[in-house]
Design a protein around this motif. Structure first.
Motif, PDB file in Angstrom:
ATOM      1  N   GLN A  64      -7.087  -2.474  28.547  1.00  0.00           N
ATOM      2  CA  GLN A  64      -7.711  -1.303  29.149  1.00  0.00           C
ATOM      3  C   GLN A  64      -9.083  -1.578  29.750  1.00  0.00           C
ATOM      4  N   LYS A  65      -9.857  -2.490  29.132  1.00  0.00           N
ATOM      5  CA  LYS A  65     -11.266  -2.627  29.520  1.00  0.00           C
ATOM      6  C   LYS A  65     -11.699  -4.039  29.919  1.00  0.00           C
ATOM      7  N   GLU A  66     -11.038  -5.075  29.415  1.00  0.00           N
ATOM      8  CA  GLU A  66     -11.646  -6.403  29.440  1.00  0.00           C
ATOM      9  C   GLU A  66     -10.996  -7.410  30.379  1.00  0.00           C
ATOM     10  N   MET A  67      -9.852  -7.108  30.955  1.00  0.00           N
ATOM     11  CA  MET A  67      -9.161  -8.117  31.749  1.00  0.00           C
ATOM     12  C   MET A  67      -9.732  -8.214  33.167  1.00  0.00           C
ATOM     13  N   TYR A  68      -9.747  -9.433  33.677  1.00  0.00           N
ATOM     14  CA  TYR A  68     -10.082  -9.688  35.076  1.00  0.00           C
ATOM     15  C   TYR A  68      -8.768  -9.689  35.859  1.00  0.00           C
ATOM     16  N   THR A  69      -8.487  -8.582  36.536  1.00  0.00           N
ATOM     17  CA  THR A  69      -7.219  -8.386  37.231  1.00  0.00           C
ATOM     18  C   THR A  69      -7.483  -8.169  38.716  1.00  0.00           C
ATOM     19  N   PHE A  70      -6.634  -8.777  39.544  1.00  0.00           N
ATOM     20  CA  PHE A  70      -6.823  -8.650  40.993  1.00  0.00           C
ATOM     21  C   PHE A  70      -5.492  -8.861  41.700  1.00  0.00           C
ATOM     22  N   LYS A  71      -5.442  -8.504  42.963  1.00  0.00           N
ATOM     23  CA  LYS A  71      -4.246  -8.704  43.783  1.00  0.00           C
ATOM     24  C   LYS A  71      -4.358 -10.051  44.495  1.00  0.00           C
ATOM     25  N   ASP A  72      -3.275 -10.824  44.484  1.00  0.00           N
ATOM     26  CA  ASP A  72      -3.301 -12.093  45.208  1.00  0.00           C
ATOM     27  C   ASP A  72      -2.883 -11.878  46.658  1.00  0.00           C
ATOM     28  N   GLY A  73      -2.720 -12.972  47.393  1.00  0.00           N
ATOM     29  CA  GLY A  73      -2.392 -12.862  48.816  1.00  0.00           C
ATOM     30  C   GLY A  73      -1.053 -12.214  49.079  1.00  0.00           C
ATOM     31  N   PHE A 113     -10.732 -15.521  29.645  1.00  0.00           N
ATOM     32  CA  PHE A 113     -11.659 -14.653  30.371  1.00  0.00           C
ATOM     33  C   PHE A 113     -11.531 -13.211  29.886  1.00  0.00           C
ATOM     34  N   ARG A 114     -12.662 -12.628  29.481  1.00  0.00           N
ATOM     35  CA  ARG A 114     -12.688 -11.207  29.110  1.00  0.00           C
ATOM     36  C   ARG A 114     -14.023 -10.615  29.551  1.00  0.00           C
ATOM     37  N   TYR A 115     -13.960  -9.431  30.107  1.00  0.00           N
ATOM     38  CA  TYR A 115     -15.187  -8.744  30.494  1.00  0.00           C
ATOM     39  C   TYR A 115     -15.693  -7.967  29.296  1.00  0.00           C
ATOM     40  N   GLU A 116     -16.612  -8.559  28.535  1.00  0.00           N
ATOM     41  CA  GLU A 116     -17.220  -7.896  27.386  1.00  0.00           C
ATOM     42  C   GLU A 116     -18.693  -8.272  27.315  1.00  0.00           C
ATOM     43  N   ARG A 117     -19.409  -7.623  26.445  1.00  0.00           N
ATOM     44  CA  ARG A 117     -20.859  -7.836  26.366  1.00  0.00           C
ATOM     45  C   ARG A 117     -21.147  -9.261  25.903  1.00  0.00           C
ATOM     46  N   ALA A 118     -21.893 -10.005  26.719  1.00  0.00           N
ATOM     47  CA  ALA A 118     -22.223 -11.386  26.370  1.00  0.00           C
ATOM     48  C   ALA A 118     -23.247 -11.403  25.245  1.00  0.00           C
ATOM     49  N   GLN A 119     -23.045 -12.287  24.265  1.00  0.00           N
ATOM     50  CA  GLN A 119     -23.969 -12.448  23.149  1.00  0.00           C
ATOM     51  C   GLN A 119     -23.813 -13.861  22.606  1.00  0.00           C
ATOM     52  N   ALA A 120     -24.572 -14.195  21.577  1.00  0.00           N
ATOM     53  CA  ALA A 120     -24.562 -15.550  21.038  1.00  0.00           C
ATOM     54  C   ALA A 120     -23.149 -15.970  20.650  1.00  0.00           C
ATOM     55  N   GLY A 121     -22.672 -17.040  21.251  1.00  0.00           N
ATOM     56  CA  GLY A 121     -21.361 -17.564  20.920  1.00  0.00           C
ATOM     57  C   GLY A 121     -20.201 -16.766  21.470  1.00  0.00           C
ATOM     58  N   ARG A 122     -20.471 -15.770  22.300  1.00  0.00           N
ATOM     59  CA  ARG A 122     -19.407 -14.935  22.864  1.00  0.00           C
ATOM     60  C   ARG A 122     -19.686 -14.730  24.345  1.00  0.00           C
ATOM     61  N   PHE A 123     -18.789 -15.245  25.198  1.00  0.00           N
ATOM     62  CA  PHE A 123     -19.020 -15.245  26.634  1.00  0.00           C
ATOM     63  C   PHE A 123     -17.830 -14.627  27.364  1.00  0.00           C
ATOM     64  N   ARG A 124     -18.016 -14.342  28.641  1.00  0.00           N
ATOM     65  CA  ARG A 124     -16.939 -13.760  29.442  1.00  0.00           C
ATOM     66  C   ARG A 124     -15.940 -14.823  29.883  1.00  0.00           C
ATOM     67  N   GLN A 125     -16.408 -16.034  30.043  1.00  0.00           N
ATOM     68  CA  GLN A 125     -15.496 -17.171  30.139  1.00  0.00           C
ATOM     69  C   GLN A 125     -15.735 -17.993  28.883  1.00  0.00           C
ATOM     70  N   PHE A 126     -14.694 -18.198  28.107  1.00  0.00           N
ATOM     71  CA  PHE A 126     -14.864 -18.875  26.827  1.00  0.00           C
ATOM     72  C   PHE A 126     -13.677 -19.812  26.597  1.00  0.00           C
TER      73      PHE A 126
END
Length: 419
Positions: A64-73, A113-126
């Motif tokens: 619902q909140k965290e995925m990086y989703t897009f349309k391809d060609g 990859f998840r869109y969430e709040r970046a903090q120590a040891g937790r990143f959007r690309q991990f």
């Protein structure tokens, strides 16, 4: 002057010194998991969005909140993978692994990859190292998975490790409990956070994860799924516990343990580290006996886990990384000898030596300093016009003038003597 660019928020660069520690994680995972029959798998960085909607669960925060989703060609909806189990399950089905001797044991080390709040040891690309065992419902597979994860964390020096263990039962058990929990939450709705109230119908179990004070107070009196386990569910959980106890692995039964993905069933576990403070989770997983069926396959049991590389490194001991071994540094005295020096370094590598060449146009004095700076064991100075060379053992100080063709045999012989 152009504005200096930086990496996007929630991402980071893996620099050479960091990469050395990550290499150690990979080597250790290969050793620990390979010894138990797990083989490496890597899935694509992006998958069809439907895979995660069906496999992870449309009501989860991830979808619902965290995925990086897009349309391809081709106007198809694709998603950067937010987790590893659903892609591995998809690969299991797509490549006919159900025809192999079961369980199929796989491990991976990949970026997510998840869109969430970046903090120590937790990143959007991990990055995560994970393992999956698909095709067996035996409680021994659960215990083996947990023990392998414990061994990996121990081998990597993760400090203050604690194991929390629980069970979600089968989907049928959980469905009955879910209705009971929903009724309880509705009866205390005025004390709950807006977020928890909003997902009473979709995902009521996540109320156990809430930080909201009022919600936490309500959940202290909530009915517990672990108390509702009967028959095979209870027997399965008891056998997992018995096997862990036989292996002398300490754990705490946590009836409030939940995970943020819908595919989990029965055994559930999480390893935390006291070294990480409030955000203490370092690794976790569980059984997902219904996932393969949700993805279009026959009913197939499975269990797996994932451990965050960044979390492991943050909670682990700092081990000094030795500099890479350099057997030979090739210098030259004039431009005419540069080609011969280049060829000598190339031949040295073909002979199995670690060899570096002067590439920055330094003076001979600067080249000698560079050889010392990188810790080269031997130095070859190609003479004027590429004729002959001075070979110096930088550990003993011994040196000799020899023909270019003898440089590599001399350095190889010194290496054998040291070994």
């Amino acid at each position: 002057m152009a504005q200096k660019l930086q990496a996007p928020r929630g991402t980071y660069d893996v620099l050479p010194d960091d990469a050395a520690r990550r290499d150690e994680v990979e080597r250790t995972a290969r050793r620990v998991l390979g010894a138990a029959g797990y083989r490496r798998i890597e899935t694509p960085t992006f998958e069809a969005t439907e895979l995660f909607a069906r496999g992870v669960g449309a009501s989860t925060d991830i979808v619902q909140k965290e995925m990086y989703t897009f349309k391809d060609g081709g106007d198809r909806s694709v998603t950067l993978r937010p987790e590893g189990t659903a892609p591995v399950a998809r690969a299991y089905l797509e490549h006919g692994m159900q025809k192999l001797p079961q369980p199929v044991k796989l491990w991976y080390l990949s970026s997510f990859f998840r869109y969430e709040r970046a903090q120590a040891g937790r990143f959007r690309q991990f990055w995560q190292v994970g393992a999956e065992a698909i095709g067996s419902a035996d409680p021994a597979v659960d215990a083996e998975c947990i023990l392998l994860l414990a061994e990996l964390l121990d081998a990597l020096g993760v400090q203050g490790v604690r194991l929390r263990l629980g069970s979600l039962g089968t989907p049928q058990t959980r469905a009955a409990y879910r209705e009971e929990l929903q009724a309880y939450l509705r009866a205390h709705e005025d004390q709950l956070s807006d977020e928890v109230r909003g997902r009473i119908e979709l995902n009521p179990l996540r109320a156990f994860d809430a930080d909201h004070p009022g919600t936490r107070e309500v959940m202290r009196g909530a009915p517990l799924l672990l108390d509702r386990l009967t028959g095979e569910d209870a027997e399965h959980f008891a056998e997992v516990r018995s096997l862990l106890a036989a292996a002398d692995l300490e754990y705490e039964v946590d009836p409030t343990l939940v995970r943020g993905l819908d595919y989990y069933a029965r055994t559930l576990f999480e390893f935390t580290s006291d070294a990480l403070g409030a955000q203490s989770g370092v690794a976790g997983g569980g059984r997902y006996d219904g996932l393969i069926e949700q993805l279009g396959g026959a009913p197939t049991p499975g269990i797996g886990w994932a451990a965050g590389i960044e979390r492991i490194l943050l909670a682990g001991h700092e081990h000094p990384t030795p500099p890479p071994l350099v057997d030979l540094f090739v210098a030259y005295t004039d431009a005419a000898g540069r080609k011969a020096a280049f060829e000598l370094a190339l031949e040295a590598r073909r002979a199995g030596l670690s060899a570096q060449l002067e590439l920055a146009g330094r003076s001979l004095k600067g080249q000698l300093k560079q050889a010392s700076r990188i810790g080269a064991r031997s130095l070859a100075i190609v003479g004027e016009h590429g004729v002959g060379a001075t070979v110096k053992d930088l550990e003993t100080g011994d040196q000799e003038e020899i023909e270019l063709g003898r440089v590599i045999p001399v350095v190889l012989k010194r290496g054998k003597t040291l070994a």
